[in-house]
Design an enzyme around this catalytic site. Structure first.
Site, PDB file in Angstrom:
ATOM      1  N   GLU A  53       9.151 -30.880  21.179  1.00 58.43           N
ATOM      2  CA  GLU A  53      10.102 -31.129  22.600  1.00 58.43           C
ATOM      3  C   GLU A  53      10.440 -30.730  23.296  1.00 58.43           C
ATOM      4  O   GLU A  53      10.794 -31.141  24.348  1.00 58.43           O
ATOM      5  CB  GLU A  53      11.305 -32.308  21.220  1.00 58.43           C
ATOM      6  CG  GLU A  53      10.480 -33.411  20.618  1.00 58.43           C
ATOM      7  CD  GLU A  53      10.384 -33.172  19.111  1.00 58.43           C
ATOM      8  OE1 GLU A  53      11.072 -33.543  18.061  1.00 58.43           O
ATOM      9  OE2 GLU A  53       9.523 -31.385  18.574  1.00 58.43           O
ATOM     10  N   ALA A 162     -16.644 -15.828  -3.629  1.00 59.50           N
ATOM     11  CA  ALA A 162     -18.051 -15.587  -3.476  1.00 59.50           C
ATOM     12  C   ALA A 162     -18.312 -16.005  -4.451  1.00 59.50           C
ATOM     13  O   ALA A 162     -18.249 -14.965  -5.917  1.00 59.50           O
ATOM     14  CB  ALA A 162     -18.004 -14.820  -2.416  1.00 59.50           C
ATOM     15  N   ASP A 208     -11.265  -3.507  -6.477  1.00 60.05           N
ATOM     16  CA  ASP A 208     -11.386  -3.966  -5.632  1.00 60.05           C
ATOM     17  C   ASP A 208     -11.254  -2.736  -4.676  1.00 60.05           C
ATOM     18  O   ASP A 208     -10.964  -2.258  -3.190  1.00 60.05           O
ATOM     19  CB  ASP A 208     -12.550  -5.279  -4.798  1.00 60.05           C
ATOM     20  CG  ASP A 208     -12.599  -5.953  -5.482  1.00 60.05           C
ATOM     21  OD1 ASP A 208     -13.987  -5.458  -6.352  1.00 60.05           O
ATOM     22  OD2 ASP A 208     -13.035  -6.900  -5.534  1.00 60.05           O
ATOM     23  N   LEU A 212      -5.909  -6.122   1.345  1.00 57.88           N
ATOM     24  CA  LEU A 212      -5.492  -8.284   1.447  1.00 57.88           C
ATOM     25  C   LEU A 212      -4.780  -7.908   3.505  1.00 57.88           C
ATOM     26  O   LEU A 212      -3.875  -8.823   3.323  1.00 57.88           O
ATOM     27  CB  LEU A 212      -4.335  -8.759   0.899  1.00 57.88           C
ATOM     28  CG  LEU A 212      -5.470  -8.138  -0.832  1.00 57.88           C
ATOM     29  CD1 LEU A 212      -4.190  -8.919  -1.710  1.00 57.88           C
ATOM     30  CD2 LEU A 212      -6.622  -9.688  -0.336  1.00 57.88           C
ATOM     31  N   ARG A 215      -7.808  -6.388   9.007  1.00 57.65           N
ATOM     32  CA  ARG A 215      -8.298  -5.722  10.058  1.00 57.65           C
ATOM     33  C   ARG A 215      -9.786  -6.065  11.002  1.00 57.65           C
ATOM     34  O   ARG A 215     -10.141  -5.858  12.145  1.00 57.65           O
ATOM     35  CB  ARG A 215      -8.692  -4.549   8.986  1.00 57.65           C
ATOM     36  CG  ARG A 215      -9.580  -5.071   8.537  1.00 57.65           C
ATOM     37  CD  ARG A 215      -9.787  -3.688   7.647  1.00 57.65           C
ATOM     38  NE  ARG A 215     -10.361  -3.651   6.517  1.00 57.65           N
ATOM     39  CZ  ARG A 215     -10.384  -4.188   5.273  1.00 57.65           C
ATOM     40  NH1 ARG A 215      -9.091  -5.113   4.727  1.00 57.65           N
ATOM     41  NH2 ARG A 215     -11.189  -4.953   4.436  1.00 57.65           N
ATOM     42  N   THR A 296      -7.929 -15.493 -13.193  1.00 52.93           N
ATOM     43  CA  THR A 296      -6.770 -15.870 -12.135  1.00 52.93           C
ATOM     44  C   THR A 296      -7.010 -17.281 -11.102  1.00 52.93           C
ATOM     45  O   THR A 296      -6.428 -17.881 -11.582  1.00 52.93           O
ATOM     46  CB  THR A 296      -6.287 -14.699 -10.667  1.00 52.93           C
ATOM     47  OG1 THR A 296      -6.290 -13.518 -11.326  1.00 52.93           O
ATOM     48  CG2 THR A 296      -5.085 -15.428 -10.835  1.00 52.93           C
TER      49      THR A 296
END
Length: 351
Positions: A53, A162, A208, A212, A215, A296
């Protein structure tokens, strides 16, 4: 589309430009209309800075020499109820009253305790006509992260994984296996820019060694969250590089080491998803992407503590390995994204 809906849609189009930049505040857009013509518009651009506003009114003040007269004969459209309390900025309801804007059209009310109808009450007490509930569902959906945090005292939870064409999540020998293409990975980095935090479990972190970050997308990197019950992960992992705040849930210590924040949970045998989400809520984290691993993800699915699941299916087959999580269909939509298929499932149950 009616006039009210047309201008409210413009508010929504503006509001979404604040995605990933205003949390834990809501995304809000505002449009000022004088005789069927937009004379000012704005949106909440950055947390702690001017609300929608204010930006819309300032645009009118900067562009018209007769701004005061125009505002007294205009309607302001706002996707969320104007605030009526002093927070990082002064109350927007007071600003609207000060400029004597005679009509305010609101998309939906603000569930935050210090607002929640008080903005509307302040406006009507000042003699301003208020119309509320225009495109209400669309306005609530836009701010589903904010509404979840305020009403459920937890972040909005997005599951992401995935899977191969034959339904596997990863090999069972601890090796890396890329399932999706570059385009899908870039999209995931865009998603990270839009949310407050991204979380993985211990095994995913160890196998892995993910960063996170964003990039592959020109945006901010989210806070990182990892579950490491025994604090067995190597400090040499990318997660602990101090580049952004990283929260480590464990059962050993609560301690701050630079940007690495260790939080000990009360009980690692029961209610782990509930404890994690409440602690993240206390950290003002409004939205969370959970990117693995399978254990998880399945833990949060079993607890019913998720709001969206974004599932990529690649063309490759693995034949054996760790099975991908399963979710009973609730409400979903599907897309083809380069060589991958993307399904988004929405959890409409109360959780």
């Amino acid at each position: 589309m009616s006039g009210h809906k047309l201008y409210m849609q413009r508010c929504l189009d503006l509001a979404v430009l604040g995605m990933g930049k205003v949390s834990p505040n809501p995304m809000v857009g505002a449009v000022i209309v004088h005789i069927n013509q937009i004379i000012g518009e704005g949106y909440h651009q950055l947390y702690g800075q001017a609300h929608a506003e204010v930006n819309a009114i300032n645009q009118v003040l900067n562009n018209f020499t007769n701004a005061s007269d125009l505002l007294r004969r205009s309607t302001i459209y706002v996707s969320l109820e104007p605030c009526a309390h002093h927070g990082k900025t002064p109350p927007c309801a007071d600003l609207i009253i000060a400029h004597q804007i005679p009509t305010v059209v609101i998309g939906c009310t603000d569930p935050f305790d210090q607002v929640n109808g008080s903005g509307i009450s302040k406006l009507t007490a000042a003699g301003i006509k208020v119309i509320s509930g225009v495109m209400e569902q669309q306005c609530q959906w836009l701010n589903r992260r904010f509404f979840t945090r305020i009403q459920k005292k937890r972040p909005y939870v997005i599951l992401k994984w995935a899977q191969t064409a034959d339904g596997f999540f990863a090999p069972d020998n601890g090796s890396q296996f890329w399932i999706t293409g570059d385009e899908s990975r870039r999209l995931v980095h865009q998603w990270r820019d839009e949310e407050d935090a991204v979380m993985v479990g211990k095994n995913t972190a160890a196998i892995d060694n993910p960063k996170l970050d964003t990039r592959f997308w020109p945006g901010k990197s989210p806070k990182r969250v990892v579950i490491d019950r025994k604090l067995s992960l190597s400090k040499a992992l990318n997660l602990f590089d101090q580049s952004v705040e990283t929260i480590i849930f464990n059962e050993i210590k609560t301690e701050l080491e630079g940007n690495n924040k260790y939080i000990a949970l009360e009980d690692f045998d029961r209610f782990v998803p509930q404890y994690i989400l409440f602690q993240l809520y206390l950290q003002d984290i409004q939205s969370l992407i959970i990117e693995g691993g399978a254990h998880t993800l399945n833990t949060f699915i079993a607890a019913g503590l998720w709001d969206e699941a974004r599932i990529f299916t690649g063309k490759v087959n693995l034949h054996h390995g760790i099975k991908a999580p399963l979710i009973n269909e609730i409400e979903s939509e599907e897309f083809t994204f380069a060589d991958d298929r993307l399904k988004i499932i929405y959890n409409k149950r109360d959780n």
